[in-house]
Design a protein around this motif. Structure first.
Motif, PDB file in Angstrom:
ATOM      1  N   ARG A  52      -8.439  -2.320  -3.038  1.00 51.42           N
ATOM      2  CA  ARG A  52      -8.336  -0.801  -2.947  1.00 51.42           C
ATOM      3  C   ARG A  52      -7.473  -0.213  -1.901  1.00 51.42           C
ATOM      4  NH1 ARG A  52      -7.419   3.506  -3.095  1.00 51.42           N
ATOM      5  NH2 ARG A  52      -8.605   5.469  -3.035  1.00 51.42           N
ATOM      6  N   SER A  53      -7.475  -0.949  -0.762  1.00 52.45           N
ATOM      7  CA  SER A  53      -6.599  -0.409   0.387  1.00 52.45           C
ATOM      8  C   SER A  53      -5.009  -0.395  -0.124  1.00 52.45           C
ATOM      9  CB  SER A  53      -6.863  -1.235   1.566  1.00 52.45           C
ATOM     10  OG  SER A  53      -8.061  -1.070   2.036  1.00 52.45           O
ATOM     11  N   ILE A  54      -4.787  -1.297  -0.915  1.00 54.20           N
ATOM     12  CA  ILE A  54      -3.350  -1.388  -1.459  1.00 54.20           C
ATOM     13  C   ILE A  54      -3.184  -0.845  -2.760  1.00 54.20           C
ATOM     14  CG2 ILE A  54      -2.814  -3.312   0.115  1.00 54.20           C
ATOM     15  CD1 ILE A  54      -2.902  -5.075  -2.343  1.00 54.20           C
ATOM     16  N   GLY A  55      -4.220  -0.027  -3.409  1.00 52.03           N
ATOM     17  CA  GLY A  55      -3.831   0.397  -4.666  1.00 52.03           C
ATOM     18  C   GLY A  55      -3.959  -0.296  -5.740  1.00 52.03           C
ATOM     19  N   GLU A  56      -4.471  -1.493  -5.856  1.00 50.95           N
ATOM     20  CA  GLU A  56      -4.395  -2.494  -6.778  1.00 50.95           C
ATOM     21  C   GLU A  56      -5.729  -2.986  -7.476  1.00 50.95           C
ATOM     22  OE1 GLU A  56      -2.074  -5.941  -5.514  1.00 50.95           O
ATOM     23  OE2 GLU A  56      -0.211  -5.074  -5.882  1.00 50.95           O
ATOM     24  N   ALA A  74       0.679  -1.190   0.047  1.00 52.91           N
ATOM     25  CA  ALA A  74       0.057   0.027  -0.084  1.00 52.91           C
ATOM     26  C   ALA A  74       0.902   1.205  -0.160  1.00 52.91           C
ATOM     27  CB  ALA A  74      -0.867  -0.053   1.079  1.00 52.91           C
ATOM     28  N   LEU A  75       1.858   1.248   0.634  1.00 54.48           N
ATOM     29  CA  LEU A  75       2.831   2.421   0.931  1.00 54.48           C
ATOM     30  C   LEU A  75       3.400   2.721  -0.496  1.00 54.48           C
ATOM     31  CD1 LEU A  75       4.330   2.097   4.341  1.00 54.48           C
ATOM     32  CD2 LEU A  75       2.546   3.587   3.730  1.00 54.48           C
ATOM     33  N   ARG A  76       3.745   1.694  -1.262  1.00 58.99           N
ATOM     34  CA  ARG A  76       4.222   1.765  -2.545  1.00 58.99           C
ATOM     35  C   ARG A  76       3.215   2.166  -3.745  1.00 58.99           C
ATOM     36  NH1 ARG A  76       6.709  -3.286  -1.373  1.00 58.99           N
ATOM     37  NH2 ARG A  76       5.582  -4.167  -3.118  1.00 58.99           N
ATOM     38  N   GLU A 100      -3.046   7.862  -3.376  1.00 56.67           N
ATOM     39  CA  GLU A 100      -3.179   8.977  -2.529  1.00 56.67           C
ATOM     40  C   GLU A 100      -1.954   9.325  -1.787  1.00 56.67           C
ATOM     41  OE1 GLU A 100      -4.936   6.589  -2.762  1.00 56.67           O
ATOM     42  OE2 GLU A 100      -7.440   6.948  -2.627  1.00 56.67           O
ATOM     43  N   ILE A 101      -1.202   8.359  -1.437  1.00 54.25           N
ATOM     44  CA  ILE A 101       0.158   8.697  -0.385  1.00 54.25           C
ATOM     45  C   ILE A 101       1.261   9.138  -1.536  1.00 54.25           C
ATOM     46  CG2 ILE A 101       2.228   7.252   0.283  1.00 54.25           C
ATOM     47  CD1 ILE A 101       0.273   5.418   1.746  1.00 54.25           C
ATOM     48  N   ALA A 102       1.231   8.779  -2.749  1.00 54.19           N
ATOM     49  CA  ALA A 102       2.213   9.535  -3.866  1.00 54.19           C
ATOM     50  C   ALA A 102       1.737  10.651  -4.196  1.00 54.19           C
ATOM     51  CB  ALA A 102       2.112   8.480  -5.105  1.00 54.19           C
TER      52      ALA A 102
END
Length: 423
Positions: A418-422, A246-248, A252-254
């Protein structure tokens, strides 16, 4: 005979076409949403707007060309007094024109910082768009499986109507034979009416589900198709591993990281306002004046300019830039914590839904057997109508809970992605 042959031929063609038609998959719906969703269409303009900010920032590297012209009408011309005599130095009314080219030679990184901010802001908006896209995709997943769940609910409601109709007929026959009281018949009639109401509610919810999915995917409101049933369940990885993903990958984090970098560039820009600006200027000035020999003057200037005092506005802008940067860093830490909570919740829901599926699968078989036994007991006049109705209600409830568990599992799996952006 000719009509029969034509009808058979048409039926064959229709059957072949239906066999070749593939069901509407979830991936099809996601692709349609990516192309036609109104929310994403609106958000796509943000990136184009941000791209223009880059062009605006880069304009600082190019020269500025200004031109002005006009006509001046004066009450009296300006004059030079020599002894008692006043000699005019200009015409009373005159035209003028000015052409200037201004180029910043060095501004201690101010223009470069603005350009960097614009680039980073555009990248942040692109990541933000992908985050919005993931949110829309999750809504599509929920709507898609909501329709499949609604179809199961409608099927269950129709089955209950069939069962209660059969029971009402049975109670009517037994009442006419004088075997049961009118109370049994009334119970069966009320139960049938309630079952029909539930079927109407299930049909309405299914229709609303289709309207919502069509809205998300940009389809006409009346569009309907066969949806593909979920095939297999997925195994989720461990929390820490998925959190690293998720951090990668979480857009939203990016996006927030890019905003933090843009804020750092803003801080550098605010500091550059304390330093002078070196510039070069070419000018061509014309003033209509027959009192002088040269009416057109060309000039070249190299100089610097610096603000000595602006009411502490520069100092306030620097403090403001630092506080904005600090705020974005806090938002990034908060978002990371929220994503971890979101991921944990989705994993818990996924696990529980899987356990619910295993429990309710066996409960359906038990409920069906329970209804069969109570129907037989009622026919043999050793059971009551209330027991039959309770058994029907229990079977409907168990089937409904199973359908909910199956599709809750699929939605929870989508929430994990969705939580991990995939997604």
């Amino acid at each position: 005979m000719y009509r029969i042959v034509c009808f058979a031929t048409a039926l064959t063609i229709f059957s072949v076409g239906a066999a070749q038609a593939s069901p509407l998959t979830l991936r099809d719906c996601l692709a349609r949403a990516a192309a036609a969703n109104t929310v994403l269409k609106v958000a796509s303009h943000d990136e184009k707007i941000a791209a223009e900010n880059i062009a605006i920032a880069e304009s600082g590297y190019l020269p500025r060309v200004d031109f002005q012209a006009g006509y001046v009408a004066q009450q009296e011309p300006q004059s030079v007094k020599i002894g008692p005599t006043a000699i005019p130095t200009q015409e009373t009314n005159f035209g003028f024109a000015n052409l200037s080219i201004y180029e910043t030679l060095y501004d201690f990184g101010r223009t470069a910082s603005r350009r960097e901010q614009a680039f980073l802001a555009r990248e942040a908006i692109l990541h933000g768009y992908r985050g919005q896209e993931q949110d829309v995709f999750l809504q599509v997943v929920q709507a898609y499986y909501g329709i499949l769940e609604g179809q199961k609910f409608l099927f269950t409601a129709e089955e209950e109507v069939k069962q209660t109709t059969d029971h009402q007929r049975m109670a009517q026959t037994l009442y006419e034979q004088g075997v049961v009281t009118r109370n049994d018949l009334l119970q069966a009639q009320v139960k049938l009416a309630n079952s029909k109401q539930r079927r109407l509610a299930a049909a309405n919810n299914l229709e609303n589900g289709w309207l919502y999915l069509n809205f998300l995917t940009g389809q006409p409101a009346g569009y309907r198709d066969e949806l593909q049933e979920p095939v297999a369940r997925e195994e989720a990885a461990e929390l820490d591993m998925m959190m690293e993903i998720a951090l990668r990958k979480r857009p939203e984090i990016a996006a927030l990281k890019k905003f933090v970098q843009a804020d750092e560039a803003a801080v550098k820009e605010s500091k550059s306002n304390y330093y002078p600006e070196l510039f070069a200027k070419l000018a061509l000035d014309y003033a209509q004046n027959d009192k002088v020999q040269e009416q057109t003057i060309m000039s070249a200037t190299i100089g610097f300019k610096i603000n000595l005092f602006d009411g502490l506005a520069t100092t306030s802008r620097q403090r403001q830039a630092l506080k904005v940067k600090t705020r974005e860093e806090e938002r990034l830490r908060s978002l990371t914590a929220n994503i971890r909570l979101e991921l944990q919740t989705a994993l818990n829901d996924l696990k529980v839904a899987g356990e619910r599926i295993a429990v309710t699968e066996k409960a359906i078989q038990q409920s069906e057997e329970n209804l069969r036994i109570n129907n037989d007991r009622y026919l043999e006049k050793v059971g009551t109508a209330t027991e039959v109705i309770d058994a029907q209600t229990l079977l409907t409830q168990t089937r409904t809970e199973y359908s909910s568990a199956v599709f809750d599992y699929q939605v929870a799996a989508a929430r994990v992605k969705r939580s991990i952006g995939e997604l």
